[in-house]
Design an enzyme around this catalytic site. Structure first.
Site, short mmCIF file in Angstrom:
data_model
loop_
_atom_site.label_atom_id
_atom_site.label_comp_id
_atom_site.label_asym_id
_atom_site.label_seq_id
_atom_site.Cartn_x
_atom_site.Cartn_y
_atom_site.Cartn_z
N ARG A 1 11.78 22.11 10.93
CA ARG A 1 12.00 21.78 12.25
C ARG A 1 12.02 23.06 13.13
O ARG A 1 12.62 24.03 12.76
CB ARG A 1 13.50 20.98 12.19
CG ARG A 1 13.78 20.55 13.44
CD ARG A 1 12.65 19.28 14.12
NE ARG A 1 13.50 18.59 15.30
CZ ARG A 1 12.68 17.75 15.83
NH1 ARG A 1 11.29 17.57 15.70
NH2 ARG A 1 13.23 16.78 16.78
N THR B 1 2.76 12.99 17.60
CA THR B 1 3.08 13.49 16.63
C THR B 1 2.06 13.18 15.43
O THR B 1 1.21 12.38 16.03
CB THR B 1 4.45 13.06 16.38
OG1 THR B 1 5.54 13.50 17.10
CG2 THR B 1 5.26 13.64 14.96
N THR C 1 4.86 17.83 14.21
CA THR C 1 4.82 17.39 15.49
C THR C 1 4.97 18.84 16.50
O THR C 1 5.74 19.87 16.22
CB THR C 1 5.92 16.66 15.99
OG1 THR C 1 5.88 16.04 17.32
CG2 THR C 1 7.36 17.07 15.89
N GLY D 1 5.47 8.79 16.90
CA GLY D 1 5.78 7.66 17.71
C GLY D 1 7.48 7.76 18.57
O GLY D 1 7.98 6.94 18.96
N GLY D 2 7.75 9.22 18.43
CA GLY D 2 9.18 9.28 18.98
C GLY D 2 10.31 8.49 18.35
O GLY D 2 10.22 8.32 17.07
O1 DON Z 1 10.95 14.83 16.41
C1 DON Z 1 11.11 13.61 16.95
O2 DON Z 1 11.64 12.61 16.74
C2 DON Z 1 9.99 13.87 17.98
N1 DON Z 1 9.77 15.06 18.59
C3 DON Z 1 8.78 13.08 17.57
C4 DON Z 1 7.54 12.90 18.72
C5 DON Z 1 6.77 12.07 18.51
O3 DON Z 1 6.82 11.50 17.25
C6 DON Z 1 5.82 11.68 19.39
N2 DON Z 1 4.88 10.99 18.95
N3 DON Z 1 4.06 10.05 19.00
#
Ligand code: DON
Length: 574
Positions: free
Chosen positions: A111, A385, A403, A477-478
């Site tokens: 990360r 991501t 991501t 998907g955040g």
């Molecule tokens: O690490 C995380 O939770 C976010 N930065 C992920 C971002 C993400 O999945 C965007 N995508 N669709």
């Protein structure tokens, strides 16, 4: 996607036809000018599912010359950094959860981390107002990238030399590949931001619109990849690449320093493991909330007859919504980088605690979220991501989510180095109660601090059955990531669905704040209607939630690999 086949491709195709099998064999490759997308494969020897067919092919090519699932995961990620610039990356970070053939499970944390000059209030103005523009776009939004360190940390579990694993990526960057219609669309929508957040114009900027079938050549990125091939991680965190990153920072008032780059390390973590009805579920621990959230949600349904309620029944959707709400309330309060904040993981996953958490669950009506400050999904349409799932015949299974945060991250490309930098700083809680781009709120546990890693939702997951790999799954998907993995697993383990149905069927999402159920196109209106009467708010319908990549081991030992139909995602195997 039609073009004359150039000579080098013919050579590559001939190499493929020779089917080399020795350890020192050349990486066989594929034609980047003619390819199609396969959503499902069944394979006996190995399979790769990722967001782009060329990246899945790169992974399978590596398996075919004797690489294991870790080799394939590394090659797939490197190829994604070229063919899927929205999220595949060198300038971002990620997590890898793996089960190795000897039975060991591992979790690698690469990360991004807050730069040394970062501090708690760095996105607040003189009046204390949070500036989410700065945490989401441009140079100041970037954390110190972790991907390259992560790939080298993973390489200790691989079989082939790194130079072979990076070769497909170098070729794809140098010689180019044909872009898909959706890539063309997203590059076109990106043009204004690219011009705004770059002073050295990257190759992605184009005066006439991108269209399907255009060739994307990335010469600067190829040079960066070559430096990594020659010098290892030092080819990124030191030398020319590091110099270019620091220069880019200076051009845009960013704060990542040479020292930050040289300090960066990937960390080996103990996977977050729990049991669900005899299955062993292996997930990512802090700084991802993914493993713990999945644990909480699955345990809160384990003793209820969800299978009896049925898929997309009002009862099952309502129960899962309430479970999701409760887990996410804990996320906001308690979760963050456990190296900097004491996260009460044992308490939060304790079965009595979770039973207690469900005490006020009412199957007849909604339990409203305590309204502190309702979050808002600010940029839902452009989040990105990417996840990849890999398995091999020796019992290695690898689940990776990686991501840049938002689609194309900060929108800043490192001048001369050809890769996007992340905007991961927005995953910190930049001010208590202020929602990030996914509407997530947080406080002390996830406050900014130099060197700290921002809380993630990424949920690369493995399910083991009798201690052997059974399911490899994950999604972008955040904040919707953990709920999508949760629902995919419930679909398979409880509703007995085929892998395709488990992935393709419409999903839903609740994250405590905002207090609303988000649904995907195709979600049954009758369920919405019934739940609205029970007191639920339904937000705007979304065209797609997540892009789940799932591999399941069939009873005869073959692999069923399914790529999500919500994008260009592709499954490959052999
Ligand atoms: O690490 C995380 O939770 C976010 N930065 C992920 C971002 C993400 O999945 C965007 N995508 N669709």
């Amino acid at each position: 996607m039609r073009k004359r086949i150039p000579a080098f491709v013919v050579v590559l195709l001939l190499l493929t036809a020779c089917k080399p099998t020795q350890k020192n064999a050349a990486v066989t490759t594929f034609d980047p000018y003619h390819y199609s997308i396969t959503k499902k494969v069944e394979a006996a020897n190995g399979a790769v599912v990722s967001a782009h067919p060329l990246a899945s092919k790169a992974g399978v090519a590596v398996l075919k010359i004797g690489g294991n699932a870790v080799d394939a995961a590394i090659a797939t990620q490197l190829a994604l950094a070229v063919v899927y610039p929205n999220a595949g990356n060198l300038g971002g970070g990620g997590f890898m959860v793996a089960r190795l053939s000897k039975g060991e499970t591992i979790a690698l944390d690469y990360r991004e981390m807050a730069p040394g000059a970062a501090h708690r209030d760095m996105y607040l103005d003189a009046n204390g107002t949070a500036n989410t523009q700065q945490s989401q776009l441009g140079h100041l939004s970037s954390g110190v990238p972790g991907t390259v360190a992560g790939l080298f940390a993973a390489h200790r579990y691989a079989k082939l030399p790194f130079e072979k694993l990076i070769q497909p990526a170098i070729e794809l960057a140098e010689r180019g590949f044909i872009i898909t219609a959706s890539e063309a669309r997203s590059l076109n929508s990106l043009q204004p931001d690219l011009k705004k957040y770059n002073s050295v114009m990257p190759v992605f900027v184009k005066e006439t619109p991108w269209k399907e079938g255009d060739t994307l050549v990335q010469a600067d990125l190829a040079k960066t990849l070559r430096r990594i091939r020659e010098k290892g991680a030092a080819g990124f965190y030191g030398g020319e690449t590091a110099r270019l990153i620091v220069e880019e920072m200076k051009r845009g008032s960013g704060i990542i320093s040479l020292d930050d780059l040289q300090q960066y390390r990937a960390k080996s973590r103990t996977p977050h493991v729990f049991d669900y009805k005899g299955y062993k579920i292996v997930g990512m621990p802090m700084p991802s909330s993914g493993g713990l959230l999945l644990n909480q949600m699955m345990k809160m349904i384990e003793h209820r007859d969800i299978a009896g309620m049925g898929f997309h029944s009002v009862g099952a959707v309502q129960l899962m919504t309430e479970v999701e709400r409760r887990a996410y309330a804990d996320r906001a309060e308690y979760m963050g980088d456990a190296d900097y904040y004491k996260v009460p993981v044992t308490m939060l996953s304790n079965e009595d605690y979770l039973k207690n958490r469900m005490k006020n669950y009412d199957p007849e009506r909604a339990t409203p979220s305590t309204v502190i400050k309702p979050g808002e999904l600010l940029r839902a349409e452009s989040e990105e991501t990417t996840h990849l799932s890999v398995i091999d015949k020796d019992g290695n299974a690898v689940s990776v989510t990686t991501t840049l945060n938002n689609s194309y991250g900060s929108r800043t490309v490192v001048g001369g180095a050809g890769f996007f930098l992340n905007d991961e700083m927005d995953d910190f809680s930049i001010k208590p109660g202020v929602p990030n781009m996914y509407g997530a709120v947080g406080g002390e546990a996830n406050a900014i601090k130099a060197g700290k890693r921002m809380l993630s939702s990424m949920t690369p997951t493995l399910v083991l059955k009798d201690n052997r790999p059974y399911i490899v799954v994950g999604t972008p998907g955040g904040t919707t990531i953990p709920t999508q993995v949760f629902q995919t697993l419930v679909n398979i383990l409880e509703f007995n669905m085929s892998t395709e149905d488990a992935v393709f069927k419409p999903k839903f999402h609740h994250q405590w704040l905002p207090d609303e159920v988000m649904t995907e196109k195709g979600f049954p209106p009758a369920v919405k209607e019934a739940m609205t009467k029970m007191g639920y708010n339904f937000g705007k319908e979304r065209s797609g939630i997540g892009r789940t990549e799932c591999i399941k081991v069939l009873p005869d030992g073959r692999f069923e690999a399914v790529a999500d139909n919500r994008g260009d995602d592709a499954a490959e195997g052999y």
